[in-house]
Write a protein that holds these residues in place. Sequence first.
Motif, short mmCIF file in Angstrom:
data_model
loop_
_atom_site.label_atom_id
_atom_site.label_comp_id
_atom_site.label_asym_id
_atom_site.label_seq_id
_atom_site.Cartn_x
_atom_site.Cartn_y
_atom_site.Cartn_z
N LEU A 16 57.10 35.16 4.24
CA LEU A 16 57.66 35.37 5.57
C LEU A 16 59.17 35.40 5.40
CD1 LEU A 16 55.69 33.01 7.99
CD2 LEU A 16 55.38 35.45 7.63
N GLY A 17 59.73 36.58 5.36
CA GLY A 17 61.15 36.66 5.05
C GLY A 17 61.39 36.13 3.65
N ASP A 18 62.17 35.06 3.55
CA ASP A 18 62.44 34.44 2.25
C ASP A 18 61.58 33.21 2.01
OD1 ASP A 18 63.61 32.94 4.25
OD2 ASP A 18 65.41 32.46 3.11
N LEU A 19 60.56 32.99 2.84
CA LEU A 19 59.72 31.80 2.74
C LEU A 19 58.35 32.16 2.16
CD1 LEU A 19 60.50 30.39 6.31
CD2 LEU A 19 61.54 29.66 4.15
N THR A 20 58.00 31.57 1.03
CA THR A 20 56.71 31.83 0.40
C THR A 20 55.71 30.79 0.83
OG1 THR A 20 57.78 32.81 -1.55
CG2 THR A 20 55.50 32.09 -1.80
N LEU A 21 54.55 31.24 1.31
CA LEU A 21 53.53 30.29 1.76
C LEU A 21 52.15 30.72 1.31
CD1 LEU A 21 52.49 32.11 4.31
CD2 LEU A 21 54.28 30.90 5.53
N ASN A 22 51.25 29.74 1.21
CA ASN A 22 49.86 30.02 0.89
C ASN A 22 49.18 30.65 2.09
OD1 ASN A 22 49.97 28.97 -1.77
ND2 ASN A 22 49.76 26.89 -0.96
N ARG A 23 48.22 31.55 1.83
CA ARG A 23 47.64 32.33 2.92
C ARG A 23 46.68 31.52 3.79
NH1 ARG A 23 44.67 37.01 0.77
NH2 ARG A 23 44.68 37.73 2.96
N ILE A 24 46.20 30.41 3.31
CA ILE A 24 45.45 29.47 4.16
C ILE A 24 46.42 28.41 4.66
CG2 ILE A 24 43.87 27.51 4.11
CD1 ILE A 24 42.19 29.76 4.52
N GLY A 25 46.60 28.36 5.97
CA GLY A 25 47.48 27.37 6.57
C GLY A 25 46.69 26.43 7.46
N PRO A 88 59.96 12.66 5.81
CA PRO A 88 60.75 13.86 5.49
C PRO A 88 59.87 14.98 4.93
CG PRO A 88 61.08 12.17 3.82
CD PRO A 88 60.26 11.54 4.89
N TYR A 89 60.09 16.18 5.43
CA TYR A 89 59.20 17.28 5.14
C TYR A 89 59.33 17.79 3.71
CZ TYR A 89 58.74 17.48 10.23
OH TYR A 89 58.50 17.17 11.54
N PRO A 90 58.20 18.21 3.10
CA PRO A 90 58.27 18.85 1.78
C PRO A 90 59.16 20.09 1.83
CG PRO A 90 55.99 18.31 2.37
CD PRO A 90 56.82 18.08 3.60
N ASP A 91 59.84 20.35 0.74
CA ASP A 91 60.77 21.47 0.72
C ASP A 91 60.10 22.81 0.96
OD1 ASP A 91 62.87 19.74 0.21
OD2 ASP A 91 62.84 20.06 -1.96
N ASP A 92 58.84 22.94 0.55
CA ASP A 92 58.17 24.23 0.67
C ASP A 92 57.37 24.39 1.96
OD1 ASP A 92 56.15 22.45 0.07
OD2 ASP A 92 55.06 23.86 -1.21
N LEU A 93 57.41 23.39 2.84
CA LEU A 93 56.62 23.45 4.06
C LEU A 93 57.27 24.38 5.09
CD1 LEU A 93 54.24 22.47 5.79
CD2 LEU A 93 55.70 20.57 6.55
N ASP A 135 61.75 27.02 11.26
CA ASP A 135 61.51 28.03 10.23
C ASP A 135 61.15 29.38 10.84
OD1 ASP A 135 61.85 26.17 8.12
OD2 ASP A 135 59.78 25.49 8.35
N VAL A 136 60.17 29.38 11.73
CA VAL A 136 59.72 30.61 12.38
C VAL A 136 59.40 30.30 13.83
CG1 VAL A 136 58.05 32.52 12.36
CG2 VAL A 136 58.65 31.37 10.21
#
Length: 302
Positions: A16-25, A88-93, A135-136
């Motif tokens: 999502l833009g510059d954010l990489t995420l797993n396809r199952i959320g 505190p939130y994980p950096d990749d969340l 983030d979004v």
Amino acid sequence: MTSQTITASASGTWKLGDLTLNRIGFGAMRLTQHGEAFAADAVPRDRDQAIGVLRRAIELGVNHIDTAAFYFSSLRCANELINRALAPYPDDLVITTKVGPGRDPSGRWLPHATPEQLRGQVEENLRRLGRDHLDVVNLRIVGTDSIAERFGALAELREAGLIRHLGLSNIRPHHLAEAQAIAPVVCVQNMYGIGASSEQREFLDLCGEQGIAFVPFYSIAGTGRTAGATTGDCPEVHAVARAHGVSAAQIRLAWTLHQGPHVLAIPGTGDPDHLTQNVAAGSLRLSAEDVAALDLLRHETA
């Protein structure tokens, strides 16, 4: 590999833009209460259980959570639960939220927000999540009217640094074009599932052609919508589920992910066992015959 060890990374990734995420959320709508979402008489969910489900989701590799300030019951607020469980939130969340609709403290739905009210909704999300930016943010709408003024207000908040990326929810194709003339759109969140119409499929494909994530809601619930999954899955869905030794809900999720690499899933649950099953669905690989059989089920309203 057992379902207990399957993580969200098995579903693949998307940016999502510059954010990489797993396809199952994970969708937060069902965190706050049992039964039908937004029902006035629903029983609030146990707070510790809700917090435990969120933490387990992160342990299972989920790094995309979908929420909204209007996800609350008489005693529970999804954003506050997310904050309590994960800060505190994980950096990749990546936390995606929605603005547009609103509910007063009694739960009564309010008219759609004006451009001025949208800023207040963004600030409410920031406050309850404990973030300095979102983030979004998806602008959720009802109807076919122009969204330019409202989306423009969110674009200004993006320029101000309060929002990183913008998306849209519950829209028609002309809304996407209208928004893109104002600011980049990284995702579209629309209703989609087995039985989707050809027009819905065409819009999903259009998003893929433009590199925009398509995020279905009610992909498991189908006709149940806010009441949750129904028990009336057709024989074809049950047949594919039996062949793979999984549940009908997992087949619905797997079919959704097979619609394209840009398709993300955000199944929601307050049950830890269902969470594990939902994440495991990201590892299912349906055959071409499976997908073709499920594609034919156009008679169901998803």
